[in-house]
Each structure stands twice: as C-alpha cells, then as structure tokens.
Design a protein around this motif. Structure first.
Motif, mmCIF file in Angstrom:
data_model
loop_
_atom_site.group_PDB
_atom_site.id
_atom_site.type_symbol
_atom_site.label_atom_id
_atom_site.label_comp_id
_atom_site.label_asym_id
_atom_site.label_seq_id
_atom_site.Cartn_x
_atom_site.Cartn_y
_atom_site.Cartn_z
ATOM 1 N N GLU A 157 58.962 52.564 31.696
ATOM 2 C CA GLU A 157 57.720 52.089 32.300
ATOM 3 C C GLU A 157 56.644 51.943 31.232
ATOM 4 O OE1 GLU A 157 56.695 54.798 35.392
ATOM 5 O OE2 GLU A 157 58.601 54.588 36.449
ATOM 6 N N ILE A 158 56.016 50.775 31.178
ATOM 7 C CA ILE A 158 54.952 50.505 30.207
ATOM 8 C C ILE A 158 53.672 50.218 30.992
ATOM 9 C CG2 ILE A 158 54.220 49.048 28.274
ATOM 10 C CD1 ILE A 158 57.240 48.324 27.978
ATOM 11 N N PRO A 159 52.810 51.227 31.203
ATOM 12 C CA PRO A 159 51.584 51.025 31.988
ATOM 13 C C PRO A 159 50.689 49.945 31.384
ATOM 14 C CG PRO A 159 52.029 53.363 31.680
ATOM 15 C CD PRO A 159 52.968 52.624 30.769
ATOM 16 N N LEU A 160 50.177 49.076 32.265
ATOM 17 C CA LEU A 160 49.297 47.996 31.823
ATOM 18 C C LEU A 160 47.851 48.215 32.271
ATOM 19 C CD1 LEU A 160 51.538 44.885 32.654
ATOM 20 C CD2 LEU A 160 51.219 45.993 30.427
ATOM 21 N N PHE A 161 47.676 48.431 33.585
ATOM 22 C CA PHE A 161 46.304 48.605 34.086
ATOM 23 C C PHE A 161 46.329 49.380 35.395
ATOM 24 C CE2 PHE A 161 47.848 44.491 35.623
ATOM 25 C CZ PHE A 161 47.523 44.497 36.957
ATOM 26 N N TYR A 162 45.136 49.745 35.839
ATOM 27 C CA TYR A 162 44.979 50.582 37.030
ATOM 28 C C TYR A 162 44.069 49.850 38.012
ATOM 29 C CZ TYR A 162 47.072 53.843 33.857
ATOM 30 O OH TYR A 162 47.941 54.420 32.973
ATOM 31 N N GLU A 163 44.636 49.524 39.157
ATOM 32 C CA GLU A 163 43.952 48.692 40.144
ATOM 33 C C GLU A 163 43.518 49.532 41.335
ATOM 34 O OE1 GLU A 163 44.911 44.380 42.230
ATOM 35 O OE2 GLU A 163 46.551 45.789 41.907
ATOM 36 N N GLN A 164 42.214 49.571 41.576
ATOM 37 C CA GLN A 164 41.741 50.385 42.691
ATOM 38 C C GLN A 164 41.861 49.642 44.011
ATOM 39 O OE1 GLN A 164 37.365 50.696 43.851
ATOM 40 N NE2 GLN A 164 37.229 50.521 41.625
ATOM 41 N N PHE A 165 41.869 50.402 45.103
ATOM 42 C CA PHE A 165 41.934 49.835 46.439
ATOM 43 C C PHE A 165 40.527 49.707 47.020
ATOM 44 C CE2 PHE A 165 46.083 52.056 46.085
ATOM 45 C CZ PHE A 165 46.904 50.954 46.226
ATOM 46 N N PRO A 244 44.253 45.451 47.254
ATOM 47 C CA PRO A 244 44.159 45.790 45.836
ATOM 48 C C PRO A 244 43.010 45.004 45.203
ATOM 49 C CG PRO A 244 45.957 44.255 46.195
ATOM 50 C CD PRO A 244 45.426 44.613 47.556
ATOM 51 N N GLU A 245 42.444 45.554 44.160
ATOM 52 C CA GLU A 245 41.228 45.005 43.550
ATOM 53 C C GLU A 245 41.343 43.547 43.134
ATOM 54 O OE1 GLU A 245 38.489 45.986 39.599
ATOM 55 O OE2 GLU A 245 39.861 47.488 40.388
ATOM 56 N N LEU A 246 42.469 43.146 42.546
ATOM 57 C CA LEU A 246 42.590 41.767 42.071
ATOM 58 C C LEU A 246 42.506 40.754 43.203
ATOM 59 C CD1 LEU A 246 45.336 41.919 39.276
ATOM 60 C CD2 LEU A 246 42.869 41.673 38.994
ATOM 61 N N ALA A 247 42.870 41.170 44.410
ATOM 62 C CA ALA A 247 42.826 40.252 45.550
ATOM 63 C C ALA A 247 41.407 39.833 45.878
ATOM 64 C CB ALA A 247 43.472 40.909 46.772
ATOM 65 N N VAL A 248 40.445 40.678 45.536
ATOM 66 C CA VAL A 248 39.040 40.393 45.854
ATOM 67 C C VAL A 248 38.545 39.177 45.091
ATOM 68 C CG1 VAL A 248 36.705 41.360 45.872
ATOM 69 C CG2 VAL A 248 38.662 42.821 46.356
ATOM 70 N N ARG A 249 39.103 38.933 43.915
ATOM 71 C CA ARG A 249 38.678 37.790 43.100
ATOM 72 C C ARG A 249 38.880 36.469 43.832
ATOM 73 N NH1 ARG A 249 38.369 38.744 37.510
ATOM 74 N NH2 ARG A 249 38.942 36.569 37.146
ATOM 75 N N TYR A 250 39.816 36.424 44.770
ATOM 76 C CA TYR A 250 40.174 35.179 45.429
ATOM 77 C C TYR A 250 39.589 35.052 46.835
ATOM 78 C CZ TYR A 250 43.378 34.981 41.513
ATOM 79 O OH TYR A 250 43.901 34.956 40.233
ATOM 80 N N LEU A 251 38.706 35.970 47.205
ATOM 81 C CA LEU A 251 38.038 35.881 48.498
ATOM 82 C C LEU A 251 36.877 34.897 48.417
ATOM 83 C CD1 LEU A 251 37.829 39.642 49.573
ATOM 84 C CD2 LEU A 251 39.551 37.959 50.231
#
Length: 321
Positions: A157-165, A244-251
């Motif tokens: 496992e190679i952690p990339l980033f941490y996405e908040q809810f 998830p946080e990235l989904a907010v970018r597309y709202l």
C-alpha cells in the motif's frame, strides 16, 4: 517445463474449459491438452480435476498455478523493465479504481498524465476493493486506487492522500445552521447510504458510529452503488448522505449550499495505490503517483489535516463553472 506450458495452465484456470483456454492462447485444444499433460507428467502431479465441469484445479494444482502466475508476472515485468530502460515509459498499465473515487479523481489527472506520457496505454477498470485485490494477487491488474488500510492484506500500500467526509443534507432544520455537524446530529431515519459491499458505506458506518443506532426502514427500498444516483435520491426525498471531499468539487453552486462539515477532527479515508509486493515497474508507479499528487489539494496530502474552511470547498470549480 517452459513458459508456454505455464501460460496454458493459467489460461485453463481462468476459463475453466480447455476449449476456451485454447482459443485464448491461439492454439488447438489438442495442443493445449497435450502440453499440460506433459507438464503434469514432468511434475508427477495432476494439476486439473477433469472429472468436474467446469474444470477445477486440484489442491496441488492451485499451488502450481499460483507459482506459474508469479513466474509469468516476473517475466513480463522483466521485459517491461528492459523496454523502459531502452525507450522510456511506455506500454500498457492496467489500473483499477473504486467507484466512489473514479468520477472525482480521474478527471483531475488523466488529461495531464496522458499528455505527459503519450506512450503509456492506460486500461482503467472501475472495480470493488475485493475485485481489485483478487486481480492484483493474480497479476491481472498492475495497480489499484482504493481506500486503505485493508485488513489482512499482503499487498503493498502506497498512501497518496487523505479525503475527509462531508454531510450532504437536503433539508433545513434547527441543526442545519450549525457550523459543524456531529455524528449524533444525523437523523439516521433520513440517511441514505450505498448498497452493502461498498467500502465507503462501511467506512461511514464505522467512522460516524452510526452502527450503534437503530435505523427505521424507508418507505422506498432502493440500493445503488453510485454516489451520483444517491445524491439524486437524497435531493428528491429531502434526505441525508455522506460524500467524500473530492465529490464536492463537482457540485453545482446550489448543491454546495447543502454541504455541512463534521466537527474537527473530521472522519477521513486514506486513498492509496495498491500493488503486488513483487511489482517491478517502479518508474511507472512513480509516474502515476506524481501525476495524481500534483492535482490534489495540499491539505489532503497530510494525515493530520488542517481545518477546512467551508468556503474553500464552496468556491472550488464545479462542472457548471
């Protein structure tokens, strides 16, 4: 024993039929059967139980096939390494990604990645975590983008980033205007989650401790594996879900008005690149990692995230912008 024989037994294991395996290997069934029979004679072991339909490996055969996959994987990676050294990054990369991440992460980095590495052919599959783990173990997938850590996992496992809810709550009530939301503020009778089997559902239940509450049945019984569909159901029923946080970018700007944040420290999910321990195309892996991280907000790259001010997300680019 030769590599061709190893390819044949792996093909039979995947197809569970000699006819289909022969077609996949572009040989006649007689040739494939004869080569496998010779391998069994050389090893003094029966690899496949031919009395069953579909054909299944014997217990010893399962171990032989697993080792054959590993050997073939090393051979293929060796060829790829030589090609990379001679001609730079090129060739095929088979990448898996979980459905709750794919529509939000892929548009961020794909264009630049393909432009930077024009000789790499990406084959991307949207898969569940379990499907990706199985394919990576069988060397049918080079890497997977998924939420980690994975229990009992022997992959790398190679952690990339941490996405908040965040909470997506389409109804105003006395708690709605609070700056931050607690898990106890969520009305579980209005809560809509993904269908069973999705890792995001499990993470939400665990992180928000909603498993300790009793949830009444909705009048509508609806299961979906799509966050986009889930949002539409929430909007039509004045319900609640967790995104998830990235989904907010597309709202849309209107939809962003329904976003509320958990009181810090907010629950987060770790997103990692997952590969087989013997994965050898390190340059390819580093290229993927670098490309993804170059398009991820800085605050998401640390496990100890700084407090996110609501306007940070509400002013993020949306599809309509």
């Amino acid at each position: 024993m030769n590599l061709q024989q190893l390819e044949y037994i792996v093909a039979v294991d995947e197809c569970r039929q000699f006819v289909m395996a022969a077609e996949k290997c572009y040989v006649t069934q007689a040739t494939l059967s004869m080569m496998i029979k010779k391998l069994e004679e050389e090893l003094h072991t029966v690899i496949f139980d031919r009395s069953q339909q579909p054909i299944v490996p014997t217990p010893a055969g399962e171990k032989i096939i697993a080792q054959a996959r590993l050997i073939l994987s090393h051979v293929n990676k060796l060829k790829a390494l030589v090609e990379e050294e001679k001609n730079g990054l090129q060739g095929e990369c088979k990448l898996g990604i979980i459905p709750t991440l794919a529509p939000y992460l892929l548009p961020l980095f794909l264009h630049d990645f393909l432009k930077t590495y024009p000789h790499i052919k990406l084959r991307i599959s949207e898969l569940t975590t379990e499907e990706m783990i199985e394919r990576i173990r069988k060397h049918q997938l080079d890497a997977g983008l998924m939420a980690t850590p994975i229990e009992g996992n022997q992959l790398k496992e190679i952690p990339l980033f941490y996405e908040q809810f965040v909470v997506y709550q389409v109804k105003a009530d006395r708690k709605y205007h609070k700056k931050y939301v607690l898990a106890s503020d969520i009305d579980v009778n209005r809560l809509w989650l993904l269908e069973e089997g999705h890792c995001l559902r499990t993470q939400i239940i665990n992180l928000c401790e909603l498993k300790h509450k009793t949830r009444e049945l909705h009048a509508l019984d609806f299961e979906t594996g799509s966050l986009e569909m889930l949002k539409k159901i929430v909007e039509s029923t004045e319900g609640i879900t967790i995104l998830p946080e990235l989904a907010v970018r597309y709202l849309s700007p209107h939809q962003k008005k329904w976003i509320r944040f958990f009181k810090p420290p907010a629950p987060v999910r770790e997103i990692s690149l997952v590969v087989h321990p013997h994965f050898a195309r390190i340059n390819m892996l580093n290229a993927l990692k670098k490309s993804i991280l170059s398009h991820i907000p800085e605050h998401m790259k640390s496990r100890k995230q700084k407090e996110i001010i609501p306007t940070t997300l509400s002013t993020a680019p949306s599809i309509e912008d």
